[in-house]
Write a protein that holds these residues in place. Structure first.
Motif, PDB file in Angstrom:
ATOM      1  N   GLU A  82      84.889  -7.720 110.790  1.00  0.00           N
ATOM      2  CA  GLU A  82      83.492  -7.945 110.429  1.00  0.00           C
ATOM      3  C   GLU A  82      82.892  -6.616 111.032  1.00  0.00           C
ATOM      4  O   GLU A  82      83.365  -5.831 111.813  1.00  0.00           O
ATOM      5  N   VAL A  84      79.343  -4.565 111.719  1.00  0.00           N
ATOM      6  CA  VAL A  84      77.718  -4.697 112.093  1.00  0.00           C
ATOM      7  C   VAL A  84      76.996  -3.303 111.633  1.00  0.00           C
ATOM      8  O   VAL A  84      77.648  -2.213 112.092  1.00  0.00           O
ATOM      9  N   THR A 113      69.273 -10.141 107.471  1.00  0.00           N
ATOM     10  CA  THR A 113      69.771 -10.008 108.729  1.00  0.00           C
ATOM     11  C   THR A 113      70.545 -11.408 109.301  1.00  0.00           C
ATOM     12  O   THR A 113      71.151 -11.353 110.160  1.00  0.00           O
ATOM     13  N   SER A 114      69.967 -12.410 108.742  1.00  0.00           N
ATOM     14  CA  SER A 114      70.321 -13.649 109.311  1.00  0.00           C
ATOM     15  C   SER A 114      71.596 -14.344 108.701  1.00  0.00           C
ATOM     16  O   SER A 114      72.344 -14.996 109.503  1.00  0.00           O
ATOM     17  N   THR A 115      72.041 -13.880 107.671  1.00  0.00           N
ATOM     18  CA  THR A 115      72.986 -14.572 106.950  1.00  0.00           C
ATOM     19  C   THR A 115      74.153 -13.255 106.650  1.00  0.00           C
ATOM     20  O   THR A 115      73.809 -12.309 106.222  1.00  0.00           O
ATOM     21  N   PRO A 116      75.580 -13.639 107.033  1.00  0.00           N
ATOM     22  CA  PRO A 116      76.445 -12.532 106.763  1.00  0.00           C
ATOM     23  C   PRO A 116      76.477 -12.343 105.348  1.00  0.00           C
ATOM     24  O   PRO A 116      76.559 -13.350 104.545  1.00  0.00           O
ATOM     25  N   TRP A 117      76.852 -11.065 105.029  1.00  0.00           N
ATOM     26  CA  TRP A 117      77.568 -10.677 103.710  1.00  0.00           C
ATOM     27  C   TRP A 117      78.780 -10.557 103.608  1.00  0.00           C
ATOM     28  O   TRP A 117      79.342 -10.417 104.789  1.00  0.00           O
ATOM     29  N   ARG A 201      77.406  -7.589 108.603  1.00  0.00           N
ATOM     30  CA  ARG A 201      76.152  -8.337 109.341  1.00  0.00           C
ATOM     31  C   ARG A 201      75.089  -7.021 109.602  1.00  0.00           C
ATOM     32  O   ARG A 201      75.458  -6.072 109.925  1.00  0.00           O
ATOM     33  N   ARG A 203      71.730  -5.612 111.207  1.00  0.00           N
ATOM     34  CA  ARG A 203      70.866  -5.791 112.536  1.00  0.00           C
ATOM     35  C   ARG A 203      69.749  -5.053 112.466  1.00  0.00           C
ATOM     36  O   ARG A 203      69.760  -3.783 112.370  1.00  0.00           O
TER      37      ARG A 203
END
Length: 502
Positions: A82, A84, A113-117, A201, A203
């Motif tokens: 993952e 960021v 920003t709220s949903t991971p890609w 993600r 931020r």
């Protein structure tokens, strides 16, 4: 599964969904890794949302590809890591995206920003990754007219994708913010921060850190070199380029006029892909350090050594300390200076070429630069017949592209070259072509692509072209026409004709 034409040395395979594309890519890479014929003819494999591009050496590979993909089962790789990425959400198109989606500006940021890609595939430029799986409300169309320059670090949206521009480049995505994350480092392993399958993600931050910039390494000259005393435009080092790296967003690049580059190499006896200098619009003064054997090819310009005129297209001896002066070409744009032994800058990812889109390779040379030249055995190159004048220089021949049915009236269309001409491509102006409305999922593209955005004004892709794009590829220039397009100057008239047309 559909097989679509994509130039003289590529085929585009269309699938129903992304999972099929990724499964097909994995299977074909396994075949290529085996090293068995005819897989040695495959140069590169590039995945996109619903298509897979296979570039290859001359010959038909369709039956081989069909057999290899028989019984394909779609599947997605399991995420391994993952990443960021901090983003300052102040993009030029943020308000427009809010209007298109029906969200507030803060709502767009929250959705992003709220949903991971998830990294689906690479392409477009070194380190660029197409991210999927975010909030579906953020699906927005590309801009109708792409920007000629999008700043590095820009965070954008297009269709169902999000992505970050690693370097300044043309682009048609909606820009919502910017980041200072390093997406690509040629000295790192792997060079790309975002790998297929990784989760990403975003931020939101209020400020960005100042990125650390490495100082360029000093050039050490030993023995032979070329000193740039004066030049109007920066000179770039170019060779055969970097084939086979498109999946990580690294284009082939290399000499824009490949025929002129190859001819120069033969004249000075270079046979192993040695690098040459690509000179735009002449107007430079170069001095020899050590005795050099050189040749000038490409755009014809007046040339002299210490005041004595010298011809193009012939090997020349440049004594130690001699000055070579080039004037403005009478026609054409790019002249190549080949030197026996080649330009000896440090290779990056297997090539000495400078990629203007990816910013990979030795930086362009300006006044005061000292360009090292490699060692070579004494002697002249092989005999090369005189280059015949290029007939119908204003006619660019093409073969059908994968989306020829999207565009009307391309055959025989007349255009003028706009001022927007560089190693990435050439924009044409004239009467817009009728074009089907709507958009395509981003697809891989090749050098010579004739892409038609919603404006109806074609763009011709050259050596440093983006590796993927969402505008329809109506046709692909022939190998010879690509070289002709590389010599186009603003204001010139061109006609686009199919290879079997008159």
């Amino acid at each position: 599964m559909r097989f679509l034409p994509c130039g003289e040395r590529a085929v585009l395979i269309e699938f129903a969904e992304l999972t099929e594309v990724l499964a097909a890519e994995a299977r074909l890479r396994d075949r290529v890794t085996s090293g068995e014929p005819p897989w040695r003819r495959v140069v590169d494999i590039v995945a996109a949302q619903r298509t897979l591009l296979v570039t290859h050496h001359p010959g038909d590979l369709r039956s081989v590809l069909e057999a290899a993909l028989d019984g394909l089962r779609p599947e997605l790789p399991v995420p391994q890591d993952e990443v960021v990425i901090d983003v300052l959400y102040d993009g030029e198109d943020l308000a427009e995206v809010a209007e298109l989606t029906g969200l507030s500006v803060s709502g767009v940021v929250a959705a992003h920003t709220s949903t991971p890609w998830r990294v689906a595939f690479g392409g477009f430029a070194p380190g660029f990754a197409y991210l999927v799986g975010g909030d579906p409300r953020l699906a927005v169309p590309r801009r109708s007219i792409p920007r000629s320059r999008v700043p590095a670090g820009s965070v954008g949206l297009a269709d169902r994708f999000s992505g970050v521009y690693p370097t300044a480049s043309p682009g048609g995505w909606q820009l919502i913010g910017r980041t200072d994350a390093t997406l690509f480092d040629a000295d790192a392993e792997p060079p790309a921060l975002l790998k297929p399958g990784s989760l990403v993600r975003f931020r939101s931050v209020r400020t960005l850190a100042t990125p650390t910039r490495r100082s360029p390494a000093a050039t050490v000259v030993a023995g032979r070199a070329i000193t740039v005393e004066h030049t109007v435009f920066p000179l770039t080092v170019q060779d055969r380029g970097r084939p086979g790296r498109a999946a990580m967003g690294v284009g082939v690049s290399g000499a824009a006029d490949r025929g002129a580059y190859r001819r120069g190499a033969l004249l000075v006896g270079n046979r192993a892909g040695e690098a040459a200098l690509e000179i735009t619009m002449g107007q430079c003064v170069l001095q020899a350090v050590g005795t050099l054997t050189i040749a000038l090819t490409g755009a014809r310009c007046p040339a002299d050594v210490d005041g004595h005129p010298v011809p193009m297209g012939h090997p020349l001896l440049l004594p130690d300390g001699a000055r070579l002066t080039l004037g403005t070409p009478s026609s054409g744009l790019r002249t190549y200076l080949s030197v026996a032994g080649g330009i000896d800058t440090a290779p990056v990812l297997g090539s000495r070429s400078f990629d203007t889109l990816g910013r990979i390779g030795p930086e362009p040379c300006t006044a005061g630069a000292v360009i090292p030249v490699g060692e070579t055995a004494a002697g002249w190159g092989r005999p090369v017949p005189s280059e015949p004048p290029r007939r119908d220089a204003g006619i660019l021949r093409y073969v059908p592209g994968p989306r020829e049915d999207w565009v009307q009236d391309l055959a025989g269309s007349h255009w003028q070259v706009s001022p927007e001409v560089d190693r990435v491509g050439v924009r044409l102006v004239g009467d817009p072509l009728p074009r089907r409305s709507g958009e395509l999922p981003s697809e891989p593209v090749v050098a010579g692509t004739i892409q038609v955005p919603p404006s109806g004004l074609p763009v011709l892709f050259l050596a440093d072209h983006p590796l993927t794009g969402g505008y329809p590829v109506a046709a692909v220039l022939t190998e010879e026409a690509i070289d002709l397009a590389a010599q186009l100057r603003p204001g010139e008239e061109v006609v686009l004709l199919p290879i079997d047309g008159r």
